[in-house]
Structure formats: structure tokens, C-alpha cells
Design a protein around this motif. Sequence first.
Motif, short mmCIF file in Angstrom:
data_model
loop_
_atom_site.label_atom_id
_atom_site.label_comp_id
_atom_site.label_asym_id
_atom_site.label_seq_id
_atom_site.Cartn_x
_atom_site.Cartn_y
_atom_site.Cartn_z
N GLN A 1 16.71 16.25 82.01
CA GLN A 1 17.76 16.60 82.23
C GLN A 1 18.60 17.81 81.72
O GLN A 1 19.22 18.96 82.30
N PRO A 2 18.77 17.62 80.38
CA PRO A 2 19.37 18.78 79.52
C PRO A 2 18.49 20.08 79.56
O PRO A 2 19.27 20.95 79.54
N LEU A 3 17.39 19.90 79.50
CA LEU A 3 16.43 20.99 79.74
C LEU A 3 16.94 21.88 81.14
O LEU A 3 17.07 23.27 80.96
N ARG A 4 17.05 21.28 82.13
CA ARG A 4 17.41 21.75 83.29
C ARG A 4 18.87 22.61 83.07
O ARG A 4 18.92 23.63 83.80
N ILE A 5 19.53 21.82 82.77
CA ILE A 5 21.04 22.37 82.23
C ILE A 5 21.08 23.74 81.50
O ILE A 5 21.46 24.55 81.95
N ALA A 6 20.07 23.41 80.44
CA ALA A 6 19.80 24.86 79.65
C ALA A 6 19.35 25.96 80.44
O ALA A 6 19.81 27.00 80.22
N LEU A 7 18.54 25.61 81.32
CA LEU A 7 17.88 26.69 82.17
C LEU A 7 18.72 27.37 83.27
O LEU A 7 18.56 28.73 83.45
N THR A 8 19.24 26.35 83.95
CA THR A 8 20.09 26.88 85.03
C THR A 8 21.39 26.51 84.95
O THR A 8 21.99 27.13 85.90
N GLY A 9 22.03 25.77 84.25
CA GLY A 9 23.46 25.68 83.87
C GLY A 9 23.97 24.37 84.91
O GLY A 9 25.01 23.93 84.57
N ALA A 10 22.92 23.76 85.50
CA ALA A 10 23.33 22.49 86.63
C ALA A 10 22.03 21.58 86.47
O ALA A 10 21.27 21.97 85.90
N LEU A 11 22.19 20.67 87.51
CA LEU A 11 21.10 19.58 87.25
C LEU A 11 20.13 19.62 88.58
O LEU A 11 19.26 18.85 88.67
N ILE A 12 20.55 20.43 89.55
CA ILE A 12 19.35 20.77 90.73
C ILE A 12 18.82 21.99 90.53
O ILE A 12 19.42 22.91 90.04
N GLY A 13 17.61 21.83 91.00
CA GLY A 13 16.68 23.19 90.83
C GLY A 13 15.45 22.82 91.35
O GLY A 13 14.99 21.71 91.62
N PRO A 14 14.49 23.64 91.25
CA PRO A 14 13.20 23.68 91.50
C PRO A 14 12.45 22.83 90.34
O PRO A 14 13.07 22.60 89.42
N SER A 15 11.15 22.67 90.51
CA SER A 15 10.21 21.97 89.35
C SER A 15 10.31 22.69 88.34
O SER A 15 10.23 23.95 88.10
N ILE A 16 10.60 21.91 87.23
CA ILE A 16 10.82 22.78 86.07
C ILE A 16 9.95 23.52 85.25
O ILE A 16 9.85 24.58 84.80
N PRO A 17 8.62 22.82 85.34
CA PRO A 17 7.34 23.62 84.93
C PRO A 17 7.11 24.93 85.63
O PRO A 17 6.85 26.05 85.08
N ASP A 18 7.42 24.87 87.03
CA ASP A 18 7.44 26.14 87.65
C ASP A 18 8.54 27.28 87.59
O ASP A 18 8.16 28.26 87.24
N LEU A 19 9.50 26.70 87.38
CA LEU A 19 10.90 27.53 87.05
C LEU A 19 10.61 28.10 85.59
O LEU A 19 10.68 29.31 85.60
N MET A 20 10.22 27.22 84.70
CA MET A 20 9.88 27.94 83.49
C MET A 20 8.67 28.83 83.40
O MET A 20 8.83 30.09 82.79
N ASN A 21 7.79 28.63 84.16
CA ASN A 21 6.52 29.56 84.18
C ASN A 21 6.97 30.75 84.65
O ASN A 21 6.72 32.20 84.18
N LEU A 22 8.00 30.95 85.79
CA LEU A 22 8.43 32.28 86.22
C LEU A 22 9.45 32.78 85.29
O LEU A 22 9.37 34.05 85.24
N LEU A 23 10.30 32.15 84.57
CA LEU A 23 11.22 32.87 83.89
C LEU A 23 10.52 33.42 82.55
O LEU A 23 11.10 34.42 82.02
N GLY A 24 9.65 32.85 82.23
CA GLY A 24 8.82 33.17 81.15
C GLY A 24 9.20 32.55 79.66
O GLY A 24 10.29 32.01 79.65
N LYS A 25 8.48 32.57 78.69
CA LYS A 25 8.60 31.92 77.35
C LYS A 25 9.79 32.42 76.76
O LYS A 25 10.69 31.55 76.38
N GLU A 26 10.19 33.86 76.51
CA GLU A 26 11.12 34.11 76.11
C GLU A 26 12.44 33.75 76.47
O GLU A 26 13.35 33.14 75.60
N THR A 27 12.62 33.86 77.55
CA THR A 27 13.95 33.56 78.40
C THR A 27 14.18 31.90 78.07
O THR A 27 15.37 31.66 77.81
N CYS A 28 13.18 31.12 78.48
CA CYS A 28 13.07 29.73 78.22
C CYS A 28 13.65 29.49 76.88
O CYS A 28 14.68 28.67 76.84
N LEU A 29 13.13 30.23 75.69
CA LEU A 29 13.43 29.76 74.37
C LEU A 29 14.99 30.21 73.94
O LEU A 29 15.79 29.45 73.31
#
Length: 498
Positions: free
Chosen positions: A460-488
Amino acid sequence: MPSGGSNPSPSTNLNSISWPLCFLEKHLKIVFMVPTVRFAPSPTGQLHIGGVRTALFNYAFAKKFKGSFLLRIEDTDKARSKDKYTEQILESLSWLGLEFDDEPLKQSSRFDRYKEVINHLIDTGNAYRCFASNEELEHIRQQSGSYLYPRIWRDRSKEEVDAKLLNKDEHTIRMRIPVEGDISFKDLVYGKINTKFSELDDFIIARSDGSPTYNLTVVVDDNDMNISHVIRGEDHISNTPKQMLIYMALGWTIPKFGHLPMILGSDGKRLSKRHGAKGTSEYKDLGYLPDTLINYLALLGWNPGNNDEIFDFNYLQENFSLDKVNKKSAVFDTTKLEWVSSQNIFKISSAKLVDIVSEFDPTWCSEGNSLDYLVNVIDLIKDRIKTLSDIKENSFYFFNHPIEYDESAMKKCWGENTKDILNSFQGELSNLNDWNSSNIDESINKCVNVINVGKGKLMQPLRIALTGALIGPSIPDLMNLLGKETCLIRIKNILKNS
Ligand code: GLU
């Protein structure tokens, strides 16, 4: 029956076809049962949902039987009709793909023709001049308690009428309708509809300023346009017997009539803006696809006869029939419209959706992203969007780091040990070399196992960190698309800012 219908005046030349040819065309079409239908909006406002459905059913009916769909602009009300509305109606029809055959006919260009027919009706005794003033009629109404015209000028002598005419006295022109008996027609939706003449009166066909009324113009135009089937809203049912009487008086072929049930709001009242209903162009601006409006409006009052509620325009054109139109009024339901929209959008390939949404709103994504990236973005959010506008709202974080975090989401899932959990996950990620969804998923599992917390405490906190909110697509798929650098970066940002 009114008398004198045996001598109809020839139809006006509408499409540069001489009238015997018009006549021939009409009768050939009848023999081969090829319909000609029309949509006849009044340009006094935007094309509204009810109007679009009438146009759509006419169009589908015409296409099903390889007939013609004509457009008539009913702009005789000079005060309320505006060219800008005519333009909007044309644009909306074109956006929806409801192409009409032939040039649209404008009623405002046909006053001479209406006058000719009105005079013919007077000459043949089917209509007469009424010199009664409004005050006089109102007085009679008060006395009798009836709103029906008391026929006071129906049988006046020629001398009396001529004297009034000589004096240039104001008058209306009224149809001389039968006093006894009844008239019926077989409505293509509602079945037999019978009206007693005692319920009608000698209705006005020309006002005191000489302008023709709706019932007169519609008959003249439907005849001259060779309309075989009049398909329109149920609110016109009471006009149909009057129009039939005019056809009969002129000796013209009466078209078939089909009336469509009303569209109501959720409170059972006639649909209006109050219920959230909008003009066609507003639906376009909100990000509804033409196919969606067509699909939804087709369902409003028409039943395809199977359970499949999602279909395209071709399906409708191939399967439409008036006998599957419900007799009961339909209720407009925005939630259902949104559902139809989401289903229609989901059906479209992500690559095509990129084109569609980029045309709808070129600012939906940031510049410089590859087409592949955009297609992947759409792939990930497609199952959650209702309209094209939702795409922009739901894809912000694919192009930008979140600028703020949803407050209630933070309250809900930011705990005492959240920072530690995210810190440890950050470490895990930094060591991940082969960046793909399944390895990311594995890292998530590994992290929560090592520090022994429930998966939600990280996700849940990870999703907020990545998207700003609590809803969105599958986290692994989302992170895969955003790329490592962006996620970090995003994990670092939330750690810094919370
Ligand atoms: N102009 C009319 C309306 O907008 C249409 C009348 C008709 O279809 O006969 O209701």
C-alpha cells in the motif's frame, strides 16, 4: 372524410427531379418496400439524447432495408431557430456517423410551397378561414368549459368571409375535419391507435400572420420528400391523426408511422438537463466515443433479443427492427452509459486507443515517450477507464512523479514502521539486476518475508509512493514499465516527504 382530396397539387420539385419522376420513384420504392425515412430536428438548441435516439432508429431502419435516411431542418420558428444550432446538429450527426442521403431540406425555404398547399385546401373546401379573435374564443371556452374550437366559422357564407377579407381582417386557417366517426392507424411500435373525431377540433394549419403550423408543414414535406415511414417520438402520437386528415384531404399516400417511447430521467419525468443529460457535443467533450452513445442509445428502448448488450453500429444496422422497440418508456441511466463506455473502450486495441486518445487530448501524455511505452500504459489502465478523459486522469503517474500523496490513503496505510519497510525494500530493489514483473514480484515477497510483515504493509505505501494514490494497476507490472530508476526515485521521495 374531408371532400375534395382527388385533385392534389403536384409535388414541388425537391431534388431537381421533375414531379412525375418523384412520383415514379416513390411508387417504385413502395413496390420494392425500400423505406425512405427522415430525421426532422428543430434547430432551437443542441441535439439532445432523445433526438439522437430518434435519428439513430431512423438511420438503422433505413440501412436495414437498404433505404434512404434524409434530414430536414424544421426552422419555421424564426425567433427560436438559430443557424449555430443547425451547424451543431450537422456536426453531431457527422460525429456519430449518421450520414444522411441528399442535401438537408430546410423548412424556411419552403413557405411558398406551404402557401400553395394551404390555398389548395381552402379551394377544395377542406380548410376554411376563421376570423374569431382570441378574446372571443377564450370567452366561449370559459362558458363551455371545452378547449375544442367551437367551429363558429366553419359554415359561414362566402359573402361574410369575402367582406372580412376585403377588410383585411386577421384570420387563421383551420382544417374542416369530420364531426362524427373516428380514424385509426397501425403504429409500428404501439399497434392500433384509434382517435374519435369528437376528441379533435378543426385545428389551425395557418396562423393569423400566414405562417403554416407544424402539422401542415410536416405533411407537405414528408409527402414531397417521399417519406415512407415516419419514425419519431411518442409525443407526436396525438398529431398523427391530424396529419392523416391532411394527407387524406390532399389525396396523398399516407406514410406508415412508428412512435418511439419517451426517455425519462430516474425520477420518471421526461429526461432533461436536470437529470444530468447533456447535448451530444458535451458527451463528445467528456470523452465518450460515438460507438458508445450509439450502443447505449440503441439499448434505450430497443432490445437486441439476446443478452449481448455490447454491440457495434454494424450489428445494430443488421439487426434493427421496430417490433423489438419497447412500448414502455426508457430510463436514462448515466451509470449504465459509463459501463457501456468502459466496455466499448476495453474492446479497442491499446495501439488504436493511443491514436484515439491522442486525437481527443494531445496533452494526455508527456512528449518524447515511445509508442511502445504509450501502448503499455494503456494496456495497464484500460480495464479501469470509463471515458477517454479518464485516460489522462489515470495515467498521470506514468509521465510524472506524484506531486502529492492522497491524504486519506496516507492516513489509512502509513504506519510507524512504514519507513523501515520501504527502506528495506529499496535496498532489495537496488540489488535487482534483471528488471521484469516476475523478479519484482519476487523481491516484494522476499522483502515482506525477511522483515516478517503482511504484504499489504509494503504494497500500500509502495503504491502511494509510485502513483500518489491507492488504486492502480498490478504493482509489479507498473514498476516494470516505470523502470528501476523511476521507482527508486519515487520511493526516496516519499521517504523524504513523509
Ligand atoms: N421537429 C419535430 C421535433 O423536433 C419533429 C417532428 C416530426 O418528426 O414529425 O419534435
